[in-house]
Motif scaffolding. Structure first.
Motif, PDB file in Angstrom:
ATOM      1  N   ASP A   1       0.902  -1.247   0.098  1.00 18.90           N
ATOM      2  CA  ASP A   1      -0.064  -0.085  -0.152  1.00 18.90           C
ATOM      3  C   ASP A   1       0.797   0.992  -0.069  1.00 18.90           C
ATOM      4  O   ASP A   1       0.457   2.047  -0.514  1.00 18.90           O
ATOM      5  CB  ASP A   1      -0.958  -0.080   1.194  1.00 18.90           C
ATOM      6  N   PHE A   2       2.163   1.213   0.637  1.00 19.95           N
ATOM      7  CA  PHE A   2       2.788   2.329   0.838  1.00 19.95           C
ATOM      8  C   PHE A   2       3.388   2.754  -0.749  1.00 19.95           C
ATOM      9  O   PHE A   2       3.545   3.838  -1.406  1.00 19.95           O
ATOM     10  CB  PHE A   2       4.198   2.155   1.587  1.00 19.95           C
ATOM     11  N   VAL A   3       3.887   1.616  -1.335  1.00 17.82           N
ATOM     12  CA  VAL A   3       4.531   1.725  -2.654  1.00 17.82           C
ATOM     13  C   VAL A   3       3.305   2.064  -3.660  1.00 17.82           C
ATOM     14  O   VAL A   3       3.565   3.126  -4.278  1.00 17.82           O
ATOM     15  CB  VAL A   3       5.011   0.205  -3.051  1.00 17.82           C
ATOM     16  N   ALA A   4       2.022   1.487  -3.563  1.00 15.82           N
ATOM     17  CA  ALA A   4       1.043   2.105  -4.440  1.00 15.82           C
ATOM     18  C   ALA A   4       0.730   3.583  -4.363  1.00 15.82           C
ATOM     19  O   ALA A   4       0.524   4.083  -5.285  1.00 15.82           O
ATOM     20  CB  ALA A   4      -0.025   0.959  -3.916  1.00 15.82           C
ATOM     21  N   ALA A   5       0.684   3.949  -3.036  1.00 17.06           N
ATOM     22  CA  ALA A   5       0.275   5.291  -2.694  1.00 17.06           C
ATOM     23  C   ALA A   5       1.499   6.112  -3.462  1.00 17.06           C
ATOM     24  O   ALA A   5       1.103   7.457  -4.097  1.00 17.06           O
ATOM     25  CB  ALA A   5       0.342   5.396  -1.221  1.00 17.06           C
ATOM     26  N   ASP A   6       2.622   5.910  -3.223  1.00 18.55           N
ATOM     27  CA  ASP A   6       3.770   6.585  -3.837  1.00 18.55           C
ATOM     28  C   ASP A   6       3.557   6.639  -5.643  1.00 18.55           C
ATOM     29  O   ASP A   6       3.810   7.726  -5.972  1.00 18.55           O
ATOM     30  CB  ASP A   6       5.198   6.108  -3.328  1.00 18.55           C
ATOM     31  N   LEU A   7       3.409   5.524  -5.907  1.00 22.59           N
ATOM     32  CA  LEU A   7       3.204   5.603  -7.339  1.00 22.59           C
ATOM     33  C   LEU A   7       2.004   6.520  -8.061  1.00 22.59           C
ATOM     34  O   LEU A   7       2.025   7.312  -8.800  1.00 22.59           O
ATOM     35  CB  LEU A   7       3.037   4.118  -7.906  1.00 22.59           C
ATOM     36  N   VAL A   8       0.879   6.481  -7.269  1.00 22.55           N
ATOM     37  CA  VAL A   8      -0.235   7.236  -7.483  1.00 22.55           C
ATOM     38  C   VAL A   8       0.034   8.552  -7.210  1.00 22.55           C
ATOM     39  O   VAL A   8      -0.227   9.753  -7.931  1.00 22.55           O
ATOM     40  CB  VAL A   8      -1.458   6.665  -6.722  1.00 22.55           C
ATOM     41  N   SER A   9       0.841   8.948  -6.319  1.00 22.08           N
ATOM     42  CA  SER A   9       1.375  10.535  -5.896  1.00 22.08           C
ATOM     43  C   SER A   9       1.809  11.139  -7.053  1.00 22.08           C
ATOM     44  O   SER A   9       1.609  12.268  -7.444  1.00 22.08           O
ATOM     45  CB  SER A   9       1.875  10.562  -4.826  1.00 22.08           C
ATOM     46  N   GLN A  10       2.618  10.444  -7.760  1.00 22.95           N
ATOM     47  CA  GLN A  10       3.468  11.101  -8.703  1.00 22.95           C
ATOM     48  C   GLN A  10       2.533  11.001 -10.063  1.00 22.95           C
ATOM     49  O   GLN A  10       2.793  11.982 -10.879  1.00 22.95           O
ATOM     50  CB  GLN A  10       4.813  10.282  -9.013  1.00 22.95           C
ATOM     51  N   ALA A  11       1.780  10.055 -10.414  1.00 24.62           N
ATOM     52  CA  ALA A  11       0.983   9.941 -11.525  1.00 24.62           C
ATOM     53  C   ALA A  11      -0.099  11.208 -11.602  1.00 24.62           C
ATOM     54  O   ALA A  11      -0.539  11.620 -12.461  1.00 24.62           O
ATOM     55  CB  ALA A  11       0.091   8.592 -11.628  1.00 24.62           C
ATOM     56  N   GLU A  12      -0.245  11.644 -10.157  1.00 28.55           N
ATOM     57  CA  GLU A  12      -1.468  12.677 -10.005  1.00 28.55           C
ATOM     58  C   GLU A  12      -0.780  14.088 -10.515  1.00 28.55           C
ATOM     59  O   GLU A  12      -1.830  14.939 -11.011  1.00 28.55           O
ATOM     60  CB  GLU A  12      -1.387  12.973  -8.552  1.00 28.55           C
ATOM     61  N   HIS A  13       0.558  14.231 -10.897  1.00 29.75           N
ATOM     62  CA  HIS A  13       0.925  15.472 -11.707  1.00 29.75           C
ATOM     63  C   HIS A  13       0.440  15.714 -12.967  1.00 29.75           C
ATOM     64  O   HIS A  13       0.203  16.759 -13.491  1.00 29.75           O
ATOM     65  CB  HIS A  13       2.266  15.328 -11.490  1.00 29.75           C
ATOM     66  N   ASP A  14       0.450  14.434 -13.889  1.00 28.09           N
ATOM     67  CA  ASP A  14       0.234  14.910 -15.291  1.00 28.09           C
ATOM     68  C   ASP A  14       0.161  13.338 -16.018  1.00 28.09           C
ATOM     69  O   ASP A  14       0.416  12.328 -15.319  1.00 28.09           O
ATOM     70  CB  ASP A  14       1.621  15.158 -15.725  1.00 28.09           C
ATOM     71  N   GLU A  15      -0.850  13.542 -17.007  1.00 29.21           N
ATOM     72  CA  GLU A  15      -0.843  12.344 -17.581  1.00 29.21           C
ATOM     73  C   GLU A  15       0.365  11.582 -18.326  1.00 29.21           C
ATOM     74  O   GLU A  15       0.321  10.373 -18.759  1.00 29.21           O
ATOM     75  CB  GLU A  15      -2.005  12.675 -19.063  1.00 29.21           C
ATOM     76  N   LEU A  16       1.140  12.514 -18.261  1.00 27.32           N
ATOM     77  CA  LEU A  16       2.591  12.125 -18.992  1.00 27.32           C
ATOM     78  C   LEU A  16       3.599  11.493 -17.891  1.00 27.32           C
ATOM     79  O   LEU A  16       4.643  11.019 -18.324  1.00 27.32           O
ATOM     80  CB  LEU A  16       3.185  12.866 -20.009  1.00 27.32           C
ATOM     81  N   ALA A  17       3.141  11.695 -16.476  1.00 28.19           N
ATOM     82  CA  ALA A  17       4.035  11.123 -15.579  1.00 28.19           C
ATOM     83  C   ALA A  17       4.462   9.701 -15.711  1.00 28.19           C
ATOM     84  O   ALA A  17       3.419   9.045 -16.036  1.00 28.19           O
ATOM     85  CB  ALA A  17       3.493  11.668 -14.102  1.00 28.19           C
ATOM     86  N   ALA A  18       5.646   9.312 -15.218  1.00 30.65           N
ATOM     87  CA  ALA A  18       5.760   8.088 -15.122  1.00 30.65           C
ATOM     88  C   ALA A  18       6.047   7.348 -13.689  1.00 30.65           C
ATOM     89  O   ALA A  18       6.427   7.973 -12.815  1.00 30.65           O
ATOM     90  CB  ALA A  18       7.406   7.959 -15.969  1.00 30.65           C
ATOM     91  N   ALA A  19       5.398   6.484 -13.596  1.00 28.15           N
ATOM     92  CA  ALA A  19       5.488   5.346 -12.212  1.00 28.15           C
ATOM     93  C   ALA A  19       5.865   4.213 -12.725  1.00 28.15           C
ATOM     94  O   ALA A  19       5.222   3.484 -13.477  1.00 28.15           O
ATOM     95  CB  ALA A  19       3.930   5.569 -11.802  1.00 28.15           C
ATOM     96  N   VAL A  20       6.807   3.969 -12.010  1.00 27.99           N
ATOM     97  CA  VAL A  20       7.695   2.659 -12.241  1.00 27.99           C
ATOM     98  C   VAL A  20       8.091   1.635 -11.255  1.00 27.99           C
ATOM     99  O   VAL A  20       8.691   2.509 -10.071  1.00 27.99           O
ATOM    100  CB  VAL A  20       8.889   2.711 -13.109  1.00 27.99           C
ATOM    101  N   LEU A  21       7.813   0.327 -10.777  1.00 28.34           N
ATOM    102  CA  LEU A  21       8.085  -0.363  -9.911  1.00 28.34           C
ATOM    103  C   LEU A  21       8.877  -1.393 -10.359  1.00 28.34           C
ATOM    104  O   LEU A  21       8.724  -1.943 -11.376  1.00 28.34           O
ATOM    105  CB  LEU A  21       6.893  -1.040  -9.170  1.00 28.34           C
ATOM    106  N   VAL A  22       9.976  -1.468  -9.927  1.00 27.45           N
ATOM    107  CA  VAL A  22      11.099  -2.384 -10.183  1.00 27.45           C
ATOM    108  C   VAL A  22      11.221  -3.659  -8.687  1.00 27.45           C
ATOM    109  O   VAL A  22      11.648  -3.177  -7.938  1.00 27.45           O
ATOM    110  CB  VAL A  22      12.441  -2.069 -10.491  1.00 27.45           C
ATOM    111  N   THR A  23      10.789  -4.903  -8.946  1.00 28.71           N
ATOM    112  CA  THR A  23      10.868  -5.626  -8.058  1.00 28.71           C
ATOM    113  C   THR A  23      11.229  -7.044  -8.389  1.00 28.71           C
ATOM    114  O   THR A  23      10.958  -7.585  -9.566  1.00 28.71           O
ATOM    115  CB  THR A  23       9.382  -5.834  -7.235  1.00 28.71           C
ATOM    116  N   ASP A  24      11.932  -7.632  -7.297  1.00 26.96           N
ATOM    117  CA  ASP A  24      12.112  -9.331  -7.602  1.00 26.96           C
ATOM    118  C   ASP A  24      11.160 -10.292  -7.015  1.00 26.96           C
ATOM    119  O   ASP A  24      11.212 -11.575  -6.897  1.00 26.96           O
ATOM    120  CB  ASP A  24      13.718  -9.550  -6.922  1.00 26.96           C
ATOM    121  N   SER A  25      10.103  -9.611  -6.588  1.00 26.20           N
ATOM    122  CA  SER A  25       8.899 -10.324  -6.091  1.00 26.20           C
ATOM    123  C   SER A  25       7.825 -10.281  -6.887  1.00 26.20           C
ATOM    124  O   SER A  25       6.871  -9.176  -6.929  1.00 26.20           O
ATOM    125  CB  SER A  25       8.752  -9.963  -4.689  1.00 26.20           C
TER     126      SER A  25
END
Length: 437
Positions: free
Chosen positions: A254-278
């Protein structure tokens, strides 16, 4: 909602990784000619061009481009007390962190009578740009102004677009924070025209040319910076914001999701990327992102950003590969939410700002961490740094040699000047010892 890039079972080369990183479909090059035309218009017609451009792009024609002292005072005095307290707390933190970015003078003694001094001189005048658009950014006023003040810049001009909702004035919160910081030269102008006005000056409104332009903006602001570079210095060609989160199975989805959404909020062209080994964490984050994207105020904007080619979940075999991908991406904001963050941090070279652990979200850096939120976007952190006091400083070397020290290196100078077929260089030293060719 977020597409998946699966790198498990492969080891892409650095070149291949660069081709794999997700990017927004923005082209600063395509905006160069329109930006150049707007700048040329300002150069030719001055204030009238800026007023016409405000009417065309901002939907309102200001009464004047220069913001009056009275309007600035009124905006400062009219700041909501709670907002003012938050701004003042942010100013204090950013000022303290920025002070650490000013290098001390250094004196290197190379021999008896041979000294090279290193000093850092601020530029004399800067133009700071605070965007309008989808949000109001008083925090960007702080992030631009405070490092310039800490660096010792003596003349600061600030520009922000005219607002139709405020009768052609800049947003009163922007004006109020500028006044709170002691900036009394403020202009209601935006976009490429504002960058051109800073670079070339507008004598009719008392706007003198600046030596450096800083601040975020849209693709036309980025293009305008490219156009004026060489006439004036710039910080970077800022574009849509981005966040990359490296997380393992210890991260809170939920922390990770909230942070991705927080930057997507800026602009339709904002980039939100998660890199994980899980893969399990990735699935849980996707579920939480979907829920948060639907519930947030700017849901449609967030959905578009998350569905864009610039956003993704990247699956990797291990955190070493995660760090390699992050380095290729060159994130504006890099979060590391793993069991051993320092091990990953040691592998990271390219990032605008790095946020360590579950309680250091990017939102902290946007406002109250003390770090600066004006950062290189679009992979530019691979070769550029974020805004800081150093942005407004120029290193200068001061050379002090006495006669004996110069005599000691005269043979070296003579040899090298002869090798380069520049004999007058050697003669300029020889003449000081009454040695003539």
């Amino acid at each position: 909602m977020l597409r998946t890039i699966d790198l498990r079972g492969s080891r892409p080369t650095p070149t291949e990784l660069l081709a794999l990183v997700p990017r927004a479909a923005t082209d600063v090059g395509a905006a160069l000619e329109p930006a150049r035309a707007l700048i040329d218009d300002v150069l030719a017609r001055g204030e009238e061009a800026l007023l016409d451009q405000a009417e065309r792009f901002d939907g309102v024609r200001p009464a004047a481009v220069r913001v009056s002292a009275g309007e600035l005072r009124a905006a400062r005095d009219g700041l909501d007390p709670e907002v003012r307290r938050a701004v003042e707390a942010t100013i204090d933190r950013v000022r303290a962190a920025s002070a650490a970015q000013v290098p001390p003078p250094e004196r290197t003694v190379l021999g008896p009578g041979a000294v090279v001094e290193q000093r850092w001189q601020p530029v004399g005048r800067v133009g700071l740009y605070v965007p309008g658009g989808k949000a109001v950014y008083p925090s960007s006023v702080v992030m631009n102004v405070v490092p310039a003040q800490v660096a010792g810049v003596s003349s600061i001009a600030l520009a922000s677009p005219a607002q139709a909702a405020h009768g052609g004035r800049i947003h009163p919160t922007i004006a109020g924070v500028a006044a709170l910081l002691g900036v009394d030269e403020v202009y209601a102008m935006g976009g490429a025209g504002a960058i051109g006005a800073f670079a070339h000056g507008v004598p009719g409104i008392g706007l003198d040319p600046v030596q450096r332009v800083t601040g975020p903006g849209n693709v036309f602001v980025a293009a305008a910076k490219r156009v004026v570079q060489g006439i004036t210095g710039i910080d970077a060609e800022a574009g849509p914001t981005d966040i990359l989160v490296i997380a393992d199975d210890t991260a809170d989805p939920d922390f990770v999701a909230a942070d991705l959404v927080s930057q997507a909020e800026h602009d339709e062209l904002a980039a939100a990327v998660l890199v994980t080994d899980s893969a399990d964490l990735a699935q849980r984050v996707l579920e939480r992102v979907a829920a948060r994207a639907e519930a947030t105020r700017h849901a449609e904007r967030v959905r578009q950003a998350l569905r864009g080619e610039q956003s993704a979940v990247v699956l990797v075999d291990d955190l070493e590969q995660a760090a390699a991908f992050a380095d290729a991406f060159g994130a504006e904001h890099l979060e590391i939410q793993v069991a051993d963050p320092d091990d990953v941090l040691a592998r990271i070279h390219n990032a605008g700002a790095i946020f360590i652990g579950p309680y250091s979200p990017v939102s902290l850096g946007d406002y109250a961490a003390g770090s600066n939120h004006v950062l290189p976007t679009g992979g530019q952190s691979r070769h550029a740094a974020g805004l800081s006091a150093a942005t407004f400083l120029r290193p200068q070397q001061v050379v002090r040699y006495d006669e004996s020290a110069l005599r000691a290196v005269a043979p070296t100078i003579a040899t090298l000047s002869a090798e380069e077929d520049l004999p007058a260089h050697g003669e300029a030293v020889a003449v000081r010892f009454h040695e003539h060719p």
